[in-house]
Design a protein around this motif. Structure first.
Motif, PDB file in Angstrom:
ATOM      1  N   GLN A  98       0.816  -1.217   0.000  1.00 24.55           N
ATOM      2  CA  GLN A  98       0.000   0.000   0.000  1.00 24.55           C
ATOM      3  C   GLN A  98       0.849   1.266   0.000  1.00 24.55           C
ATOM      4  OE1 GLN A  98      -2.601   0.263   3.390  1.00 24.55           O
ATOM      5  NE2 GLN A  98      -4.240   1.161   2.184  1.00 24.55           N
ATOM      6  N   ALA A  99       2.030   1.179   0.585  1.00 24.25           N
ATOM      7  CA  ALA A  99       2.905   2.355   0.660  1.00 24.25           C
ATOM      8  C   ALA A  99       3.283   2.882  -0.718  1.00 24.25           C
ATOM      9  CB  ALA A  99       4.167   1.999   1.453  1.00 24.25           C
ATOM     10  N   ASP A 100       3.206   2.021  -1.743  1.00 21.75           N
ATOM     11  CA  ASP A 100       3.594   2.430  -3.098  1.00 21.75           C
ATOM     12  C   ASP A 100       2.404   2.526  -4.051  1.00 21.75           C
ATOM     13  OD1 ASP A 100       6.546   2.562  -2.847  1.00 21.75           O
ATOM     14  OD2 ASP A 100       6.316   0.441  -2.330  1.00 21.75           O
ATOM     15  N   LEU A 101       1.184   2.507  -3.501  1.00 16.75           N
ATOM     16  CA  LEU A 101      -0.011   2.679  -4.322  1.00 16.75           C
ATOM     17  C   LEU A 101      -0.363   4.155  -4.414  1.00 16.75           C
ATOM     18  CD1 LEU A 101      -2.292  -0.216  -2.985  1.00 16.75           C
ATOM     19  CD2 LEU A 101      -1.319  -0.060  -5.286  1.00 16.75           C
ATOM     20  N   GLN A 102      -0.552   4.651  -5.623  1.00 17.08           N
ATOM     21  CA  GLN A 102      -0.921   6.059  -5.784  1.00 17.08           C
ATOM     22  C   GLN A 102      -1.603   6.296  -7.126  1.00 17.08           C
ATOM     23  OE1 GLN A 102       2.879   8.086  -5.551  1.00 17.08           O
ATOM     24  NE2 GLN A 102       3.277   7.798  -7.728  1.00 17.08           N
ATOM     25  N   ILE A 103      -2.117   7.506  -7.284  1.00 18.47           N
ATOM     26  CA  ILE A 103      -2.765   7.921  -8.531  1.00 18.47           C
ATOM     27  C   ILE A 103      -1.778   8.749  -9.341  1.00 18.47           C
ATOM     28  CG2 ILE A 103      -4.695   9.162  -9.552  1.00 18.47           C
ATOM     29  CD1 ILE A 103      -5.551   6.677  -8.010  1.00 18.47           C
ATOM     30  N   SER A 104      -1.625   8.423 -10.623  1.00 15.78           N
ATOM     31  CA  SER A 104      -0.660   9.129 -11.474  1.00 15.78           C
ATOM     32  C   SER A 104      -1.192  10.494 -11.901  1.00 15.78           C
ATOM     33  CB  SER A 104      -0.369   8.291 -12.723  1.00 15.78           C
ATOM     34  OG  SER A 104      -1.477   8.348 -13.620  1.00 15.78           O
ATOM     35  N   GLU A 105      -0.356  11.220 -12.634  1.00 15.73           N
ATOM     36  CA  GLU A 105      -0.762  12.522 -13.168  1.00 15.73           C
ATOM     37  C   GLU A 105      -1.889  12.384 -14.191  1.00 15.73           C
ATOM     38  OE1 GLU A 105       0.574  15.688 -12.230  1.00 15.73           O
ATOM     39  OE2 GLU A 105       1.167  14.339 -10.613  1.00 15.73           O
ATOM     40  N   ASN A 106      -2.049  11.169 -14.728  1.00 14.05           N
ATOM     41  CA  ASN A 106      -3.114  10.916 -15.713  1.00 14.05           C
ATOM     42  C   ASN A 106      -4.323  10.222 -15.085  1.00 14.05           C
ATOM     43  OD1 ASN A 106      -1.555  11.962 -17.879  1.00 14.05           O
ATOM     44  ND2 ASN A 106      -0.451  10.018 -18.007  1.00 14.05           N
ATOM     45  N   PHE A 107      -4.379  10.262 -13.728  1.00 12.22           N
ATOM     46  CA  PHE A 107      -5.512   9.691 -12.980  1.00 12.22           C
ATOM     47  C   PHE A 107      -5.588   8.167 -13.067  1.00 12.22           C
ATOM     48  CE2 PHE A 107      -6.787  13.927 -14.555  1.00 12.22           C
ATOM     49  CZ  PHE A 107      -6.846  14.600 -13.333  1.00 12.22           C
ATOM     50  N   VAL A 108      -4.446   7.511 -13.312  1.00 14.09           N
ATOM     51  CA  VAL A 108      -4.388   6.049 -13.374  1.00 14.09           C
ATOM     52  C   VAL A 108      -3.855   5.508 -12.050  1.00 14.09           C
ATOM     53  CG1 VAL A 108      -3.335   4.057 -14.532  1.00 14.09           C
ATOM     54  CG2 VAL A 108      -4.066   6.036 -15.871  1.00 14.09           C
ATOM     55  N   ALA A 109      -4.497   4.468 -11.523  1.00  8.17           N
ATOM     56  CA  ALA A 109      -4.032   3.822 -10.300  1.00  8.17           C
ATOM     57  C   ALA A 109      -2.755   3.038 -10.600  1.00  8.17           C
ATOM     58  CB  ALA A 109      -5.109   2.895  -9.744  1.00  8.17           C
ATOM     59  N   GLN A 110      -1.734   3.222  -9.751  1.00  2.00           N
ATOM     60  CA  GLN A 110      -0.443   2.588 -10.014  1.00  2.00           C
ATOM     61  C   GLN A 110       0.187   2.044  -8.735  1.00  2.00           C
ATOM     62  OE1 GLN A 110       1.897   5.677 -11.966  1.00  2.00           O
ATOM     63  NE2 GLN A 110       1.235   4.971 -13.991  1.00  2.00           N
ATOM     64  N   TRP A 111       1.083   1.065  -8.920  1.00  2.00           N
ATOM     65  CA  TRP A 111       1.955   0.584  -7.852  1.00  2.00           C
ATOM     66  C   TRP A 111       3.382   0.676  -8.368  1.00  2.00           C
ATOM     67  CZ3 TRP A 111       5.370  -3.684  -7.568  1.00  2.00           C
ATOM     68  CH2 TRP A 111       5.896  -3.934  -6.291  1.00  2.00           C
ATOM     69  N   LYS A 112       4.182   1.502  -7.704  1.00  2.00           N
ATOM     70  CA  LYS A 112       5.570   1.740  -8.130  1.00  2.00           C
ATOM     71  C   LYS A 112       5.643   2.107  -9.613  1.00  2.00           C
ATOM     72  CE  LYS A 112       8.127  -0.941  -4.687  1.00  2.00           C
ATOM     73  NZ  LYS A 112       9.170  -1.980  -4.456  1.00  2.00           N
ATOM     74  N   GLY A 113       4.689   2.905 -10.070  1.00  2.00           N
ATOM     75  CA  GLY A 113       4.682   3.368 -11.456  1.00  2.00           C
ATOM     76  C   GLY A 113       4.096   2.400 -12.461  1.00  2.00           C
TER      77      GLY A 113
END
Length: 528
Positions: A492-507
């Motif tokens: 979970q620490a590496d889960l985030q939303i990208s600049e294009n609003f895509v869900a990502q894990w470590k990019g």
């Protein structure tokens, strides 16, 4: 039998149940003069599963129509497809494919002596073929090569040259196998049109292309080797078949994306010309259908219950699988299967000399069972003002109860009937007296006040569809994530939303087979 048929009868057999035919006029012209020469190829990567019966039943049709049929075990293609199959395993996997596909064909009564079996490396390493690869590469643009493989070769931001070569090699196969037509799934369409465009540039004839529809898997999406719950393996035990069919998406009256019905339509009816519904006398008793349309109509009108449909296909399917299981019951064939597809955790343990270092202990995204769900109902928790209690369809026999702390962030009406993404293998826990059986994933803004949006699966998704992280498609989720191991918390620490609003894990993108997971507006947010 082919000699006894008219050209029109042959055309009907060749084209029935296909989604599309490119070059039908040429097909008709050939059938008026001689027998059609056709090939079907399969890349020797993941284990073949029951969806392979779909092309097998069409191969049976081609043979009934008198066609000369070649089956290509595309070992070199398997290697080029972003290295899905390690070179050292290619020979073993090709042997496995040859054994299992011959067993499938025998299971449905196809005479093997009428077929030609070819391996790609038998001719694709020749001087002439290699020269044609170079000739083709001098006229094909990078754009066209990438576009041609879009539905077949794994798409990444910086593709390997091997994946760009793949469509060209498949096009050249038509010339080197000396066939009139190529048969495949409709997901191959862009490669087929690529071949039609570029083969003439080398002085070769444009071929006919015959395309099967893509049969939904048991979860409602494409049946895939990388999506364990979406498919039944050809060597699955009878109890595994029962278990997977029980979980299969088969909503009462729903004939869309219904993998159970599609298998009956594209495999069992063409092979047997009938399907028998097995049920108790009080629900109407045994009924034999000689028309798929009548069966589908009765299911749509809920004359047939999903449970009876599943029980009936279980019996029919096991009849197809029994001869294959029998062939692979010998110690020699069992050894071939285990060597061609070694257990990754066992292999890693052997290298490191300790089971503690197996894949099952690594914190990788594939250990988390992420799935698409549909919210059926949303109510306030009876004893907690901040919590919702949701009933969510995950394509299972019964909806799951999920408790979410979203009352302050997401209006009830925005959750109702929407598709969401859930972690499904966390240990169930009671939240103020109500047991939560999964965790709903949301994007959270980093600013103040906090904004929250549930993640959006791609359009066309359906309950139960698997969600994975790009590059981690093949791993198997843990049966249950142990709280003490904190596997999800570490990921979970590496889960985030990208600049294009895509869900990502470590990019790397979170996705289903239909596309990426997104959120509407929380660019740069975190996921929890």
């Amino acid at each position: 039998m082919g000699d006894e048929l008219t050209a029109q009868e042959k055309l009907h057999l060749i084209t029935r149940n296909l989604q599309e035919v490119l070059g039908e006029d040429k097909l008709k012209a050939i059938l008026r003069e001689r027998e059609l020469k056709i090939y079907w190829g399969t890349a020797t990567t993941g284990k073949p599963h029951i969806a392979y019966f779909v092309p097998m039943s069409k191969i049976a049709d081609f043979l009934k129509a008198g066609c000369e049929v070649t089956i290509l075990f595309a070992d070199l293609h398997a290697y080029l497809d972003n290295m899905k199959a390690p070179w050292e395993l290619l020979e073993l996997r090709t042997q496995y494919y040859e054994g299992v596909i011959k067993a499938m064909l025998e299971s449905i009564g196809v005479p093997l002596e009428k077929l030609r079996f070819v391996r790609g490396t038998d001719y694709q390493l020749s001087k002439e073929y290699t020269l044609d690869v170079y000739r083709l590469s001098s006229v094909v643009t990078q754009h066209d090569a990438k576009k041609a493989g879009a539905e077949v070769v794994k798409q990444v931001e910086h593709p390997l040259l091997s994946g760009l070569l793949y469509p060209g090699l498949q096009a050249l196969d038509e010339e080197y196998l000396k066939v009139d037509a190529q048969f495949g799934g409709v997901d191959q369409r862009k490669i087929f049109t690529f071949a039609e465009k570029y083969l003439p540039s080398l002085g070769y004839t444009k071929r006919i292309h015959l395309m099967n529809p893509m049969v939904p898997g048991l979860t409602g999406s494409k049946m895939s080797s990388s999506e364990e719950e979406s498919k039944i393996d050809l060597l699955d035990r009878k109890e595994d078949v029962k278990k997977k069919l029980k979980k299969a998406f088969c909503e009462p009256g729903n004939v869309e994306n219904n993998g159970v019905l599609s298998f009956i339509k594209h495999v069992l009816f063409p092979l047997r010309s009938e399907f028998v519904i097995l049920r108790d006398e009080k629900w109407g008793g045994i009924k034999t259908y000689t028309s798929y349309g009548d069966l589908e109509k009765d299911f749509a009108q809920q004359v047939i219950h999903p449970g009876d449909l599943k029980n009936s296909i279980e019996v029919a399917l096991n009849k197809l699988l029994d001869p294959i299981r029998e062939k692979f019951s010998s110690s020699q064939m069992k050894k071939l299967a285990s060597c061609a597809y070694p257990d990754p955790s066992t292999a890693k343990s052997a290298v490191k000399g300790s089971t503690k270092n197996s894949d099952s202990e690594e914190v990788v995204p594939s250990r988390v069972d992420l799935r698409v769900g549909k919210v059926l109902s949303v109510e306030k928790h009876p004893d907690a003002d901040a919590l919702y209690v949701e009933k969510i369809d995950l394509g299972e026999a019964e909806p799951r109860t999920v408790v979410s702390g979203l009352v302050a962030f997401v209006p009830k009406e925005e959750l109702q009937d929407r598709l969401v993404v859930l972690v499904c293998n966390m240990k169930p826990q009671k939240m103020r007296g109500v047991e939560s059986q999964a965790m709903l994933l949301c994007a959270f803004s980093s600013g103040d006040p906090c904004q929250v949006e549930p993640l959006d699966p791609p359009a066309g998704s359906c309950p139960g569809q698997r969600v994975f992280v790009e590059g981690f498609e093949n791993g198997q989720p843990d049966d249950e994530l142990k709280p003490k191991k904190k596997v999800f918390e570490k990921l979970q620490a590496d889960l985030q939303i990208s600049e294009n609003f895509v869900a990502q894990w470590k990019g790397k993108n979170l996705m289903t087979t239909l596309g990426n997971l997104t959120c509407k507006s929380l660019k740069g947010g975190i996921i929890r």
